[in-house]
Design an enzyme around this catalytic site. Structure first.
Site, PDB file in Angstrom:
ATOM      1  N   ARG A 102      83.747 -39.065  20.430  1.00 49.67           N
ATOM      2  CA  ARG A 102      83.697 -37.986  19.455  1.00 49.67           C
ATOM      3  C   ARG A 102      84.715 -38.128  18.329  1.00 49.67           C
ATOM      4  NH1 ARG A 102      81.193 -32.999  20.365  1.00 49.67           N
ATOM      5  NH2 ARG A 102      80.467 -33.206  22.486  1.00 49.67           N
TER       6      ARG A 102
ATOM      7  N   LYS B 273      80.540 -44.255  39.116  1.00 51.66           N
ATOM      8  CA  LYS B 273      80.280 -43.235  40.121  1.00 51.66           C
ATOM      9  C   LYS B 273      80.847 -41.887  39.640  1.00 51.66           C
ATOM     10  CE  LYS B 273      84.129 -42.865  43.102  1.00 51.66           C
ATOM     11  NZ  LYS B 273      85.241 -42.754  42.361  1.00 51.66           N
TER      12      LYS B 273
ATOM     13  N   ASP C 230      80.298 -50.248  41.739  1.00 53.05           N
ATOM     14  CA  ASP C 230      81.197 -49.818  42.813  1.00 53.05           C
ATOM     15  C   ASP C 230      82.306 -50.847  42.780  1.00 53.05           C
ATOM     16  OD1 ASP C 230      82.585 -49.706  45.266  1.00 53.05           O
ATOM     17  OD2 ASP C 230      80.904 -48.671  46.187  1.00 53.05           O
ATOM     18  N   HIS C 231      83.468 -50.482  42.274  1.00 51.09           N
ATOM     19  CA  HIS C 231      84.454 -51.523  41.962  1.00 51.09           C
ATOM     20  C   HIS C 231      84.948 -52.256  43.222  1.00 51.09           C
ATOM     21  CE1 HIS C 231      87.558 -48.494  42.915  1.00 51.09           C
ATOM     22  NE2 HIS C 231      88.414 -49.484  43.005  1.00 51.09           N
TER      23      HIS C 231
ATOM     24  N   LYS D 229      85.975 -56.712  44.259  1.00 53.61           N
ATOM     25  CA  LYS D 229      87.234 -57.222  44.813  1.00 53.61           C
ATOM     26  C   LYS D 229      86.968 -58.537  45.528  1.00 53.61           C
ATOM     27  CE  LYS D 229      89.263 -52.642  45.590  1.00 53.61           C
ATOM     28  NZ  LYS D 229      90.512 -52.512  44.880  1.00 53.61           N
TER      29      LYS D 229
ATOM     30  N   GLU E 150      95.472 -44.396  51.349  1.00 51.74           N
ATOM     31  CA  GLU E 150      96.120 -44.369  50.033  1.00 51.74           C
ATOM     32  C   GLU E 150      97.376 -43.510  50.092  1.00 51.74           C
ATOM     33  OE1 GLU E 150      93.314 -44.608  46.480  1.00 51.74           O
ATOM     34  OE2 GLU E 150      92.488 -43.040  47.739  1.00 51.74           O
TER      35      GLU E 150
ATOM     36  N   HIS F 284      82.478 -46.720  48.483  1.00 54.54           N
ATOM     37  CA  HIS F 284      83.270 -47.890  48.882  1.00 54.54           C
ATOM     38  C   HIS F 284      83.164 -48.187  50.380  1.00 54.54           C
ATOM     39  CE1 HIS F 284      84.636 -47.167  44.937  1.00 54.54           C
ATOM     40  NE2 HIS F 284      85.649 -46.375  45.197  1.00 54.54           N
TER      41      HIS F 284
ATOM     42  N   LYS G 286      94.130 -39.479  51.359  1.00 55.03           N
ATOM     43  CA  LYS G 286      95.178 -39.496  50.331  1.00 55.03           C
ATOM     44  C   LYS G 286      96.487 -39.076  51.008  1.00 55.03           C
ATOM     45  CE  LYS G 286      92.367 -39.764  46.613  1.00 55.03           C
ATOM     46  NZ  LYS G 286      92.211 -41.064  45.946  1.00 55.03           N
TER      47      LYS G 286
HETATM   48  C1  BG6 Z   1      88.182 -44.664  43.214  1.00 58.23           C
HETATM   49  C2  BG6 Z   1      88.440 -43.270  43.697  1.00 58.23           C
HETATM   50  O1  BG6 Z   1      86.813 -44.948  43.216  1.00 58.23           O
HETATM   51  O2  BG6 Z   1      88.850 -45.587  44.056  1.00 58.23           O
HETATM   52  C3  BG6 Z   1      89.933 -42.976  43.771  1.00 58.23           C
HETATM   53  O3  BG6 Z   1      87.823 -42.334  42.819  1.00 58.23           O
HETATM   54  C4  BG6 Z   1      90.632 -44.041  44.578  1.00 58.23           C
HETATM   55  O4  BG6 Z   1      90.167 -41.695  44.324  1.00 58.23           O
HETATM   56  C5  BG6 Z   1      90.253 -45.417  44.082  1.00 58.23           C
HETATM   57  O5  BG6 Z   1      92.035 -43.840  44.460  1.00 58.23           O
HETATM   58  C6  BG6 Z   1      90.815 -46.497  44.989  1.00 58.23           C
HETATM   59  O6  BG6 Z   1      90.613 -47.739  44.394  1.00 58.23           O
HETATM   60  P1  BG6 Z   1      91.548 -48.966  44.730  1.00 58.23           P
HETATM   61  O7  BG6 Z   1      90.941 -50.108  44.001  1.00 58.23           O
HETATM   62  O8  BG6 Z   1      92.926 -48.603  44.260  1.00 58.23           O
HETATM   63  O9  BG6 Z   1      91.497 -49.108  46.218  1.00 58.23           O
END
Ligand code: BG6
Length: 516
Positions: A65, A173, A202-203, A207, A241, A266, A366
């Site tokens: 924007r 996502k 989905d990152h 990895k 985490e 994930h 978390k």
């Molecule tokens: C994300 C989540 O998809 O993945 C986050 O939304 C999370 O909440 C993160 O912290 C974790 O990713 P990574 O690569 O740090 O394990």
């Protein structure tokens, strides 16, 4: 304990080996002024440019924007990228910066898409992008359908079967909030896009260590014959985490929760890779066909099964590395009476021949004491105990642990005789560490995934049937939690490994969570 490398890797191997170069293309970033673009996407593109992996002709178009010029857009990224600099930073930046272009617009405004089309047509002439487009939707999920419709109506999405030039859309996502909304979104976007044009990211799949699950299982002869219910007693999947709601995430997180944020995507992907059958080859569909069969074998649960097999909890105030931290309810953006879970533990069994009867224990949370993502395959003990076990020994229950992050690698625990006249055993560990075996840095997940989109390789992206099966399983849990009979979430102090109820869940199988 002794340590040894499994193999001696070739340090000259390429980090991102490719047999062909990506086609020239323009990458349009929706949400270019947002956090993801700043922290991950543009840095990943910059690294790809630095490594010479991008096509010879490319452009990166920021769409948002704000009323920015190209120069203002570039100025946003110069300091952020420079922070991770390197001696060649200015030289790479001088080549990269002219490829950054800004296109102002609103997601629901047809004129903005017409202007974007003009910009892209111009770039085809000035930057040689050849009509190929990647549209990356790094935006809040409520905009996905609107943007895709806008792109379609402006003629920016090419006909489904057209191979060249091509248009591809990447979606972040969350893709839906439950099975019904995921299906509705699928129906919506399929009016404009073919499955082959849609890349659900989905990152975790980008990895390196996640991809190594398949390499370890199917690139070696020794693991696969014992990878089943005859030899495996249990599997533990952990995504722990330390972070809480930093960076203003409370608002988003409170509407999602750990189940939607981590498990649906994930953790289900990790589970599928660990449990799948060998594919006939490594093509995108052969791999995803096998993964989807695992997700189809997830249990069908009634509410009582959910209450028995799933623990949900929220962190309360506690201390992390000696520092006091607030509880979930005190975090910014979190509703004071929120029941959103920050921790989930699940015990499930897969309903197929390979795994019937083997418990899979999943946990994520978390504000746990340590960041660790790992998969532990725990094997049966030998049928008779010939030796004395040392205190704390596993009694012959071997364990293979795949460390996804940090300290990426794998280790195998087995028993060895303690030197001396007695027949005592003690657990020892054989350890493989990426950092020690490979003398090249591991590429960031987003680098690999962005390059795969440009190459048109969807292997590491989630297909519709994978997504819907994962949501089917999650929706049973969400529905049970929403019922008036549902027990309220448990609590765990920040900095601890989760609630007591999760320990009880696993203790019912006469085992315990792995220490992290
Ligand atoms: C994300 C989540 O998809 O993945 C986050 O939304 C999370 O909440 C993160 O912290 C974790 O990713 P990574 O690569 O740090 O394990």
């Amino acid at each position: 304990m002794f340590q040894a490398d499994f193999v001696n890797a070739n340090p000259l191997a390429e980090a991102l080996p490719r047999t062909r170069a990506a086609d020239p293309c323009a990458v349009v970033l929706f949400g270019a002024t947002g956090d993801l673009a700043h922290r991950k996407l543009v840095p990943a593109l910059f690294q790809l440019a630095r490594g010479g992996s991008l096509p010879a002709e490319y452009a990166i178009v920021g769409f948002a924007r704000r009323d920015w010029t190209d120069a203002e857009f570039r100025a946003q990224y110069h300091p952020a990228l420079g922070k991770h600099g390197g001696p060649d930073f200015e030289e790479v930046w001088a080549r990269f910066a002219p490829r950054l272009v800004f296109s102002q617009g609103a997601f629901d405004d047809p004129a903005s898409y017409a202007a974007l089309k003009e910009t892209l047509d111009t770039l085809d002439r000035t930057h040689g992008t050849a009509g190929n487009r990647v549209f990356y939707l790094a935006v809040a999920p409520e905009y996905f359908a609107t943007i895709i419709r806008g792109l379609g109506e402006a003629g920016l999405i090419y006909p489904r079967l057209q191979e060249s030039p091509w248009s591809r859309v990447v979606i972040e996502k969350p893709f839906g909030r439950d099975l019904a909304s995921a299906r509705e979104l699928n129906r919506d976007v399929s009016r404009t896009l073919d499955e082959s044009q849609l890349y659900r990211i989905d990152h975790y799949l980008g990895k390196e260590t996640v991809q190594n699950i398949l390499a370890l299982r199917f690139g070696n002869g020794i693991f696969e014959p014992i990878w089943n219910r005859l030899h495996v007693k249990a599997v533990q999947l952990t995504v722990a985490e330390e972070v809480g709601m930093a960076g203003g995430r409370g608002g988003y997180y409170d509407t999602a929760g750990a189940l939607r944020d981590m498990v649906q995507n994930h953790m289900m992907q990790l589970l599928a890779l660990v449990a799948m059958e060998p594919p006939t080859n490594l093509s995108a569909d052969a791999v995803r066909d096998e993964k989807v069969k695992v997700l189809e074998a997830l249990p069908r649960w009634r509410a009582e099964d959910v209450y028995r097999s799933v623990v949900r909890a929220q962190y309360s105030a506690g201390s992390m590395q000696g520092k006091e931290v607030p509880g979930y309810h005190e975090e910014k953006g979190v509703a004071p009476n929120s029941t959103t879970e920050t921790y989930v533990a699940i015990r499930l069994e897969l309903n197929n021949w390979r795994w019937a009867g083997v418990p899979f224990f999943l946990r994520t949370g978390k504000r746990l004491p340590k960041r660790a993502t790992e998969i532990a395959i725990q094997f049966h003990k030998p049928p008779t105990a010939l030796f004395e076990a040392e205190d704390g020994g596993l009694g012959g229950a071997n364990e293979l642990v795949l460390r996804i992050q940090p300290d990426e690698g794998a280790s195998l625990r087995f028993e060895a005789k303690v030197p001396g006249s007695r027949r005592r055993l003690q657990s020892v560990r054989m350890d493989f560490r990426y950092g020690a075996s490979f003398a090249i840095p591991t590429p960031e997940a987003y680098e690999r995934l962005l390059l795969d989109v440009m190459l048109g390789d969807p292997t590491l992206f989630t297909r519709t049937d994978e997504l819907e099966n994962a949501w089917r399983f999650m929706t049973q849990i969400l529905d049970a939690w929403h019922s008036p009979q549902a027990p309220p979430p448990d609590h765990y102090p920040a900095g601890t490994l989760g609630p007591e109820s999760a320990d009880k869940l696993i203790a019912a199988d006469s085992t315990q969570w792995r220490r992290l």
